[in-house]
Write an enzyme that holds these catalytic residues in place. Structure first.
Site, PDB file in Angstrom:
ATOM      1  N   ASP A  15       0.782  -1.299  -0.197  1.00  7.11           N
ATOM      2  CA  ASP A  15       0.139  -0.148  -0.218  1.00  7.11           C
ATOM      3  C   ASP A  15       0.655   1.153   0.124  1.00  7.11           C
ATOM      4  O   ASP A  15       2.093   1.242  -0.029  1.00  7.11           O
ATOM      5  CB  ASP A  15      -0.904  -0.030   1.151  1.00  7.11           C
ATOM      6  CG  ASP A  15      -0.122   0.082   2.437  1.00  7.11           C
ATOM      7  OD1 ASP A  15       0.944   0.316   2.632  1.00  7.11           O
ATOM      8  OD2 ASP A  15      -1.084   0.211   3.556  1.00  7.11           O
ATOM      9  N   CYS A  72       2.809  -3.106   4.277  1.00  3.69           N
ATOM     10  CA  CYS A  72       2.210  -2.084   4.477  1.00  3.69           C
ATOM     11  C   CYS A  72       2.901  -1.330   5.759  1.00  3.69           C
ATOM     12  O   CYS A  72       3.835  -1.935   6.149  1.00  3.69           O
ATOM     13  CB  CYS A  72       0.715  -2.369   4.690  1.00  3.69           C
ATOM     14  SG  CYS A  72       0.387  -3.644   5.955  1.00  3.69           S
ATOM     15  N   THR A  74       2.300  -1.504   9.190  1.00  6.53           N
ATOM     16  CA  THR A  74       2.375  -2.622  10.284  1.00  6.53           C
ATOM     17  C   THR A  74       2.690  -3.989   9.677  1.00  6.53           C
ATOM     18  O   THR A  74       2.921  -4.955  10.279  1.00  6.53           O
ATOM     19  CB  THR A  74       1.113  -2.710  11.195  1.00  6.53           C
ATOM     20  OG1 THR A  74       0.056  -3.102  10.569  1.00  6.53           O
ATOM     21  CG2 THR A  74       0.950  -1.374  11.891  1.00  6.53           C
ATOM     22  N   HIS A 105       9.236 -24.162   8.937  1.00  9.04           N
ATOM     23  CA  HIS A 105       8.390 -24.764   9.590  1.00  9.04           C
ATOM     24  C   HIS A 105       6.868 -24.608   9.203  1.00  9.04           C
ATOM     25  O   HIS A 105       6.073 -25.443   9.250  1.00  9.04           O
ATOM     26  CB  HIS A 105       8.263 -24.368  11.008  1.00  9.04           C
ATOM     27  CG  HIS A 105       9.480 -24.804  12.030  1.00  9.04           C
ATOM     28  ND1 HIS A 105       9.386 -24.480  13.452  1.00  9.04           N
ATOM     29  CD2 HIS A 105      10.538 -25.579  11.653  1.00  9.04           C
ATOM     30  CE1 HIS A 105      10.849 -25.142  13.648  1.00  9.04           C
ATOM     31  NE2 HIS A 105      11.383 -25.461  12.593  1.00  9.04           N
ATOM     32  N   HIS A 140       6.361 -30.924   9.950  1.00  7.70           N
ATOM     33  CA  HIS A 140       5.661 -29.621   9.626  1.00  7.70           C
ATOM     34  C   HIS A 140       4.917 -29.773   8.446  1.00  7.70           C
ATOM     35  O   HIS A 140       3.712 -28.853   8.471  1.00  7.70           O
ATOM     36  CB  HIS A 140       6.814 -28.621   9.316  1.00  7.70           C
ATOM     37  CG  HIS A 140       7.738 -28.553  10.413  1.00  7.70           C
ATOM     38  ND1 HIS A 140       7.247 -27.826  11.512  1.00  7.70           N
ATOM     39  CD2 HIS A 140       9.194 -28.952  10.333  1.00  7.70           C
ATOM     40  CE1 HIS A 140       8.538 -27.824  12.508  1.00  7.70           C
ATOM     41  NE2 HIS A 140       9.658 -28.498  11.654  1.00  7.70           N
TER      42      HIS A 140
END
Length: 150
Positions: A15, A72, A74, A105, A140
């Site tokens: 963004d 973005c 955060t 993992h 995994h």
């Protein structure tokens, strides 16, 4: 061991808050000889991250790009959007060890970066680790197989 696949480009999206870091990553990929597809945005003008996350996610799911890198402010909004797609395992990473474990993992196929909380140097180091870490498989894989909602 690189996770890059011959003939498949890396997918990038952001963004407005991640636009400048995306440009830095593009330059870094170019310097490494890694091709990419830029799904946008293409400016710092305010925009909505789903408009760029969804096309990138669809391309990763279709095998047109692999892996994806999304950015973005955060990392939360774009990551949440990406993870709405059944075939996406987007991992928000702000440290190299988190990126390594996300690949080893969780077989993460999209790296999500929080542009407002890491330096460009840290971001590039995380990109390196993400692109150079293989999935371990084994126990995994069983967990990965249980992720999609059926």
């Amino acid at each position: 061991m690189s996770i890059l696949k011959n003939g498949v480009k890396v997918g990038l999206c952001s963004d407005h808050a991640g636009y400048e870091l995306k440009n830095i990553i593009e330059g870094y990929l170019e310097a490494r000889g890694i091709e990419y597809v830029d799904f946008g945005t293409h400016s710092t003008e305010s925009c909505d991250y789903p408009d760029y996350a969804h096309p990138c996610a669809l391309a990763v799911e279709a095998g047109q790009v692999y892996p994806g890198i999304a950015i973005c402010g955060t990392g939360n909004g774009i990551g949440m959007t990406l993870n709405k797609h059944q075939g996406i395992r987007a991992a928000l990473c702000w440290e190299e060890d988190i990126a390594r474990l996300a690949r080893q993992h969780n077989d993460a196929n999209v790296l999500v970066l929080p542009a407002r909380f890491i330096s460009p140097e840290k971001a590039l180091s995380i990109v390196d680790v993400f692109l150079d870490t293989a999935f371990e498989g084994g126990r995994h894989q069983r967990r990965i197989d249980k992720m999609p909602v059926k």
